[in-house]
Write an enzyme that holds these catalytic residues in place. Structure first.
Site, mmCIF file in Angstrom:
data_model
loop_
_atom_site.group_PDB
_atom_site.id
_atom_site.type_symbol
_atom_site.label_atom_id
_atom_site.label_comp_id
_atom_site.label_asym_id
_atom_site.label_seq_id
_atom_site.Cartn_x
_atom_site.Cartn_y
_atom_site.Cartn_z
ATOM 1 N N PHE A 1 0.851 -1.182 0.000
ATOM 2 C CA PHE A 1 0.000 0.000 0.000
ATOM 3 C C PHE A 1 0.898 1.247 0.000
ATOM 4 O O PHE A 1 1.881 1.312 0.738
ATOM 5 C CB PHE A 1 -0.915 0.000 1.231
ATOM 6 C CG PHE A 1 -1.968 1.065 1.166
ATOM 7 C CD1 PHE A 1 -3.049 0.937 0.305
ATOM 8 C CD2 PHE A 1 -1.865 2.214 1.932
ATOM 9 C CE1 PHE A 1 -4.021 1.936 0.224
ATOM 10 C CE2 PHE A 1 -2.832 3.214 1.851
ATOM 11 C CZ PHE A 1 -3.908 3.068 0.998
ATOM 12 N N ASP B 1 1.207 -5.254 7.931
ATOM 13 C CA ASP B 1 0.098 -4.312 7.857
ATOM 14 C C ASP B 1 -1.151 -5.138 7.566
ATOM 15 O O ASP B 1 -1.276 -5.751 6.493
ATOM 16 C CB ASP B 1 0.363 -3.285 6.752
ATOM 17 C CG ASP B 1 -0.762 -2.262 6.631
ATOM 18 O OD1 ASP B 1 -1.863 -2.507 7.186
ATOM 19 O OD2 ASP B 1 -0.556 -1.230 5.966
ATOM 20 N N TYR C 1 -10.915 1.388 10.161
ATOM 21 C CA TYR C 1 -12.130 1.837 9.460
ATOM 22 C C TYR C 1 -12.537 1.003 8.263
ATOM 23 O O TYR C 1 -13.486 1.364 7.571
ATOM 24 C CB TYR C 1 -12.033 3.312 9.083
ATOM 25 C CG TYR C 1 -10.838 3.744 8.257
ATOM 26 C CD1 TYR C 1 -10.816 3.539 6.884
ATOM 27 C CD2 TYR C 1 -9.760 4.370 8.843
ATOM 28 C CE1 TYR C 1 -9.730 3.953 6.129
ATOM 29 C CE2 TYR C 1 -8.670 4.788 8.100
ATOM 30 C CZ TYR C 1 -8.651 4.581 6.739
ATOM 31 O OH TYR C 1 -7.592 4.988 5.995
ATOM 32 N N LYS C 2 -11.832 -0.084 8.014
ATOM 33 C CA LYS C 2 -12.222 -0.937 6.893
ATOM 34 C C LYS C 2 -13.095 -2.080 7.426
ATOM 35 O O LYS C 2 -14.245 -1.854 7.799
ATOM 36 C CB LYS C 2 -10.974 -1.425 6.173
ATOM 37 C CG LYS C 2 -10.152 -0.273 5.564
ATOM 38 C CD LYS C 2 -8.862 -0.780 4.931
ATOM 39 C CE LYS C 2 -8.004 0.380 4.450
ATOM 40 N NZ LYS C 2 -8.556 1.052 3.264
ATOM 41 N N ARG D 1 -12.984 -2.438 -7.542
ATOM 42 C CA ARG D 1 -12.918 -3.359 -6.402
ATOM 43 C C ARG D 1 -14.316 -3.561 -5.802
ATOM 44 O O ARG D 1 -15.096 -2.603 -5.692
ATOM 45 C CB ARG D 1 -11.993 -2.803 -5.319
ATOM 46 C CG ARG D 1 -10.571 -2.553 -5.772
ATOM 47 C CD ARG D 1 -9.656 -2.198 -4.608
ATOM 48 N NE ARG D 1 -10.126 -1.029 -3.859
ATOM 49 C CZ ARG D 1 -9.540 -0.558 -2.768
ATOM 50 N NH1 ARG D 1 -8.470 -1.167 -2.267
ATOM 51 N NH2 ARG D 1 -10.015 0.511 -2.160
#
Lengths: 411, 411
Positions: free
Chosen positions: B125, B196, B221-222, B370
């Site tokens: 990322f 991560d 928050y995912k 996605r």
């Protein structure tokens, strides 16, 4: 000495007296802790409801665009800029004061790369000192931190000083530095100056540009009323923005975060001081805190706060003269921030008893009570009541209770 | 190929079908973007109301003690620990993933102080790569970052490697690393491993202790449904906690923050990874996100997600076979995370049109759509509908609109 009725008259005459309506203040509470956590603007309720019912709850991911989440950090920066004498594009909100200090200190060291010294004072807010330790430890260039007495600060600045960093209003004593004079002294030696405005921003007019300040940060949850743990702001003077080189290079500081490129290319200007994704619910609370200042003059706020402080000192001197209470803060209102510190050997127990009686200040180890004068929501009559309660507690020794013998974790 | 009625039957039979009720999902929306921003647990509404009406609004500063604000960071850490196979005292929430990466990478370099190399992969990322750049730049010991192809990662680890850091589930392709195998490869060379987990935690069982992982961080928050910009967690294996030496030494990581001492003395254990004051409103949202997992098995969540993904691929293969759409993610459910990426040269416009028709996934440059499969709130029938909508859009070319020609800033 003013009489109670005169305090009531002062409230009636105050240009700020209507502002209190914008805050939620519990019945029976005299809140004198705005230097630690500002009171809640009532509009926070509606804003968080909109966040729940519409923004996150309905619009979901689209809110980054349609509800402005994505621009909140810079919008908040613009809001605070007029309160601190900065241009709108010199300020942004991000992370905590501690994290921002780290970014700014390293930025300063990179700009002044030939110099090795950072100067600060012994009574700086602890997190400022800890962050300096952290920078010195991790930044591999033999950086020296000189922690000196307040009175020696200016004399210690020399041609090897990269940075002078201080907190404008002392968190304990409330004593103020002269922002302009001290900044000038740093500049005379070619050093940069970084001000922590946590205990002054929102409480008094600050003119960063006027004082030619290089770098600054400040807390969102004290006098700015942004709510517990609100993000903190970062200020970098326009003239240094081309030279920003900060270590916490996260995707929000990238020139094109959603290009998802492998290499870091800093955004233009102050935006490159951002790191990760901002905490939106907390940022929304802060937006309401800052909005309270719309149409309000910080000159008025400052004048009322100084007047309240003066009356507090006079009343305490008179009503509590038989008790071993001493004033830690400067008597001269111009020389102190918006809180006043009193020393008493049983300060912890006294403050607990004050709180139990509805007067909320706070305690700072070892023997200090702090009382903040925040005219946005504190009234003159509250000052009168607070001293009356203090006097009664001292007189009756009601603070002398076994449950106050042990100190709890108090913020 | 399953029929529509069979999708409905799968929902009826699912052990997770009742959980959706705990979330706010707008009418007419099929939300497939939980890999970017999780949906909102309904209990957030009551919790934020309590925050407004009682905690901040009434109890004010006292809330740090009486309403548990002060212990939220570690309480949230305990909540997430069982979802990632860690002990409760190995995890704490603080700052953003980006800031935490910085703290953890420097910690690793300090532990492995004789080694100079950090290895990561080219498709990590972006913020992970940017933070590594930031560390290399500011950490003065000639640290080298080797950014290598995924397939070469293991071969590149050598006796000079201080740290291997990777994201478990690729944010774009969804491809998974084998946490256990890759960690073992790093350990064979005496390197530390930092994962991560942003794109995997909350979506599948993770066993950090079982894989002997040294360090980890992950986004709140995912898949953890903690709300926009929720704080992120930090994990440091118990065996390294004595050797933590992190640079962002703020007051919340101090052994006694309210002693206000001038010298930094780290707190015990994981607490020393804290820096500044946490954003409480956002932390409260996260607490609700994590509470949704009470009584829920991540094995069930993972199984349902893989099944949904399999059905999505099968349906797409069948219904969209005439269009130039290609699967970027692994076909094998075991090898991918909880989202699926499809490539199409007009991916941006297609996704805009999907969103306009109530199917919310997202776009990642240059040509990827996605879709996340989050069985806590996504139904099997939603998968069926999503593909039907996609097929219609492709068939009618309704994506071919002038307003989709320019890309907006989309997260």
């Amino acid at each position: 000495l003013l009489k109670k009725s005169e305090f009531i008259a002062l409230d009636a005459a105050s240009t700020l007296s209507g502002v209190r309506q914008r805050f939620s203040i519990p019945d029976g509470v005299i809140y004198m802790n705005g230097n630690s956590l500002g009171a809640m603007p009532k509009s926070v309720g509606d804003s968080l409801s909109a966040f729940v019912e519409k923004e996150w709850g309905q619009d979901l991911i689209r809110s980054w665009n349609v509800n402005g989440w994505y621009v909140l950090a810079s919008q908040l920066g613009e809001q605070v800029s007029r309160l601190i004498g900065a241009a709108p594009d010199e300020v942004i909100f991000s992370d905590s004061t501690s994290v921002n200090l780290y970014k700014l200190v390293v930025t300063a060291l990179n700009i002044k790369s030939q110099r090795k010294k950072i100067i600060t004072d012994t009574d700086n807010f602890p997190t400022d000192l800890y962050i300096l330790e952290g920078v010195a430890k991790s930044f591999g260039r033999g950086i020296e931190i000189e922690v000196v007495d307040r009175k020696d600060v200016i004399d210690c600045i020399d041609r090897d000083t990269a940075l002078l960093t201080l907190t404008q209003a002392n968190y304990r004593t409330s004593e103020l530095y002269d922002l302009q004079e001290v900044s000038k002294a740093a500049h005379r030696q070619g050093a940069l100056v970084l001000w922590d405005l946590s205990h002054s921003c929102g409480a008094m007019p600050i003119d960063l540009n006027g004082a030619n300040v290089d770098l600054a940060t400040g807390c969102g949850y004290k006098y700015l009323n942004g709510g517990p743990g609100a993000p903190a702001f970062l200020y970098v003077a326009k003239r240094w923005q081309e030279q920003i080189d900060q270590p916490l290079t996260g995707w929000m500081g990238h020139k094109a975060p959603f290009a998802m490129s492998a290499d870091y290319v800093p955004a233009e200007g102050i935006t490159q001081m951002l790191t990760g994704t901002p905490p939106i619910a907390s940022a929304i609370c802060l937006r309401e805190g800052l909005s309270v200042f719309d149409g309000i003059s910080l000159t008025d706020v400052r004048a009322a706060s100084m007047e309240m402080g003066k009356l507090f000192i006079e009343l305490t001197d008179d009503l509590c003269r038989d008790y071993p209470l001493s004033l830690v803060s400067p008597v001269d209102g111009e020389r102190r921030g918006s809180h006043i510190a009193l020393r008493h050997e049983n300060a912890y127990a006294l403050m607990q008893e004050l709180i139990a009686n509805g007067v909320i200040g706070d305690f700072r180890a070892a023997d200090i009570m702090r009382f903040a004068f925040t005219p946005l929501y504190l009234r003159y009559i509250d000052v009168w009541h607070a001293v009356a309660v203090l006097r009664t507690i001292l007189e009756t020794e009601s603070w002398n209770k076994p449950e106050y013998a042990t100190r709890a974790a108090v913020t």
